[in-house]
Design a protein around this motif. Structure first.
Motif, PDB file in Angstrom:
ATOM      1  N   LEU A   5       1.481  15.515  -0.574  1.00 39.82           N
ATOM      2  CA  LEU A   5       1.899  14.127  -0.424  1.00 39.82           C
ATOM      3  C   LEU A   5       1.202  13.523   0.785  1.00 39.82           C
ATOM      4  O   LEU A   5       1.021  14.196   1.805  1.00 39.82           O
ATOM      5  N   ALA A   6       0.821  12.259   0.678  1.00 42.94           N
ATOM      6  CA  ALA A   6       0.245  11.534   1.805  1.00 42.94           C
ATOM      7  C   ALA A   6       1.353  10.725   2.472  1.00 42.94           C
ATOM      8  O   ALA A   6       1.997   9.898   1.828  1.00 42.94           O
ATOM      9  N   GLU A  61      -8.406  17.645   6.655  1.00 41.71           N
ATOM     10  CA  GLU A  61      -8.715  16.748   5.544  1.00 41.71           C
ATOM     11  C   GLU A  61      -7.677  16.981   4.447  1.00 41.71           C
ATOM     12  O   GLU A  61      -7.045  18.040   4.393  1.00 41.71           O
ATOM     13  N   PRO A  62      -7.487  16.006   3.562  1.00 40.88           N
ATOM     14  CA  PRO A  62      -6.460  16.162   2.524  1.00 40.88           C
ATOM     15  C   PRO A  62      -6.577  17.450   1.721  1.00 40.88           C
ATOM     16  O   PRO A  62      -5.561  18.091   1.408  1.00 40.88           O
ATOM     17  N   ASP A 106      -5.904   5.036  -0.765  1.00 42.61           N
ATOM     18  CA  ASP A 106      -7.198   5.586  -1.189  1.00 42.61           C
ATOM     19  C   ASP A 106      -7.059   7.033  -1.644  1.00 42.61           C
ATOM     20  O   ASP A 106      -7.633   7.440  -2.666  1.00 42.61           O
ATOM     21  N   ASP A 107      -6.284   7.811  -0.892  1.00 41.55           N
ATOM     22  CA  ASP A 107      -6.137   9.230  -1.216  1.00 41.55           C
ATOM     23  C   ASP A 107      -5.401   9.438  -2.532  1.00 41.55           C
ATOM     24  O   ASP A 107      -5.795  10.288  -3.350  1.00 41.55           O
ATOM     25  N   ALA A 113      -4.177  13.073  -3.008  1.00 41.95           N
ATOM     26  CA  ALA A 113      -2.731  13.204  -2.778  1.00 41.95           C
ATOM     27  C   ALA A 113      -2.023  12.937  -4.099  1.00 41.95           C
ATOM     28  O   ALA A 113      -2.493  12.137  -4.918  1.00 41.95           O
ATOM     29  N   SER A 114      -0.896  13.594  -4.310  1.00 42.12           N
ATOM     30  CA  SER A 114      -0.162  13.418  -5.566  1.00 42.12           C
ATOM     31  C   SER A 114       0.696  12.164  -5.550  1.00 42.12           C
ATOM     32  O   SER A 114       1.018  11.604  -6.607  1.00 42.12           O
ATOM     33  N   ALA A 115       1.082  11.711  -4.368  1.00 41.13           N
ATOM     34  CA  ALA A 115       1.916  10.519  -4.212  1.00 41.13           C
ATOM     35  C   ALA A 115       1.863  10.125  -2.744  1.00 41.13           C
ATOM     36  O   ALA A 115       1.403  10.902  -1.902  1.00 41.13           O
ATOM     37  N   MET A 116       2.348   8.916  -2.437  1.00 39.57           N
ATOM     38  CA  MET A 116       2.393   8.495  -1.045  1.00 39.57           C
ATOM     39  C   MET A 116       3.818   8.174  -0.632  1.00 39.57           C
ATOM     40  O   MET A 116       4.624   7.677  -1.409  1.00 39.57           O
ATOM     41  N   VAL A 117       4.115   8.522   0.615  1.00 39.85           N
ATOM     42  CA  VAL A 117       5.405   8.241   1.230  1.00 39.85           C
ATOM     43  C   VAL A 117       5.105   7.439   2.488  1.00 39.85           C
ATOM     44  O   VAL A 117       4.219   7.813   3.259  1.00 39.85           O
ATOM     45  N   THR A 118       5.821   6.343   2.691  1.00 42.35           N
ATOM     46  CA  THR A 118       5.511   5.472   3.819  1.00 42.35           C
ATOM     47  C   THR A 118       6.636   5.466   4.843  1.00 42.35           C
ATOM     48  O   THR A 118       7.798   5.279   4.499  1.00 42.35           O
TER      49      THR A 118
END
Length: 333
Positions: A5-6, A61-62, A106-107, A113-118
């Motif tokens: 996750l990003a 890096e990711p 972007d990722d 990344a499989s998903a993003m969390v903010t």
């Protein structure tokens, strides 16, 4: 090993860095999905030291983040040096937050990344730096545009006891009423129903749609919007085969017995939806943006400048957001 996750930095002067470090500390105990933070590694190391947390930071890096995650918090440098102190946003705050969001999008679009969390942002800080979007939700929709077509973002607040969606989002109440239309209600409800099926495994979603005025307008005596805007939208949705109830008086929609009758409550404006879920599930609530071509979740709270850097910030909502993002990403793979 799947993509991690990003996680975005959020407002660096807020509690985002604090709860990120605390969540990583509990990774083994809670079996958290691997994640990496997009930000300044030196800044995170300084915040960990300030909080007295023994959290190793590794710049990576990711593609290497999942492998590094068990032994250190992976941080992908955004190229922006961050200097903000807890509770004191500075000239690097906006650039740091925005670069982190852009990098995460972007990722996830590239499959790194499989998903993003903010983490939470401070809108006022961003506005002073020229940010022109009402909030995260609208900014993400623009970043998700394909060939100039911006998707309709739908903000869902999800918890184990209640899920809610406001039809109008980050606008003044007067403007929310002006924005409210039957097509907006129907398009929002369609996105919600499709997302409940796709991400949450609800075969036939049950949607409860609130009225706008007290007592849902009381047959037009307390306002005409419920009869002229909301009821026609509900009729359209029913004709399309959706399981929809309403317009319902908002003051009787959220007690325990009422909640058993629906999977998501669709409300007409921000506070009508968010007050009940933040009352019932403040720590467990997760902000989910539906309608995007990728998964995005977020803790359901703000930057909490007053407690940043003091060690008292609770990572529960971030942990819930990480778990839900991984669950939704797995459902769409």
């Amino acid at each position: 090993m799947g993509s991690p996750l990003a996680l975005t930095l959020g407002e660096p002067a807020g509690i985002g860095p604090d709860i990120t470090l605390k969540a990583w500390e509990r990774r083994k105990e809670l079996q958290l999905p691997p994640f990496y933070l997009l930000g300044d590694p030196d800044f995170l190391a300084q915040r960990a030291k300030l909080l007295g947390l023994d959290v190793p930071i590794v710049a990576t890096e990711p593609k290497a983040a999942a492998g590094a995650f068990p032994e250190a918090l992976p941080v992908v440098h955004t190229g922006v040096t961050t200097t903000a102190l807890p509770g004191r946003p500075d000239q690097t705050s906006a650039a740091s937050a925005i670069a982190s969001i852009r990098g995460a999008v972007d990722d996830v679009k590239a499959g790194r990344a499989s998903a993003m969390v903010t983490n939470p942002i401070a809108k006022a800080v961003l506005y002073r730096a020229g940010f022109r979007h009402p909030g995260h939700t609208e900014f993400l929709a623009e970043l998700a545009a394909v060939n100039g077509k911006v998707p309709q973002p739908v903000m869902m607040l999800w918890s184990p006891v209640l899920a809610v969606v406001p039809v109008t989002i980050h606008v003044a109440l007067r403007e929310a009423i002006e924005q409210l239309t039957s097509p907006l209600i129907t398009s929002t409800a369609r996105i919600v129903a499709a997302s409940l099926r796709h991400y949450f495994g609800v075969a036939r979603p049950r949607l409860a749609i609130s009225g706008l005025n007290p007592h849902a307008g009381e047959d037009g005596t307390l306002g005409s919007e419920d009869d002229e805007i909301i009821a026609p939208a509900i009729a359209t949705l029913r004709n399309a085969g959706l399981d929809v109830r309403g317009p319902l008086p908002a003051d009787t929609m959220f007690h325990e017995a009422a909640r058993r009758n629906y999977d998501c409550a669709i409300c007409m404006y921000h506070d009508q939806a968010l007050i009940p879920i933040k009352t019932l599930a403040f720590d467990e609530g997760v902000n989910v943006t539906l309608g995007l071509p990728f998964v995005r979740t977020s803790p359901d709270h703000g930057t909490a400048f007053g407690i940043a850097g003091r060690g008292s910030a609770d990572p529960t909502s971030l942990i819930a957001a990480l778990r839900l993002a991984a669950r939704m990403a797995a459902s769409s793979s």
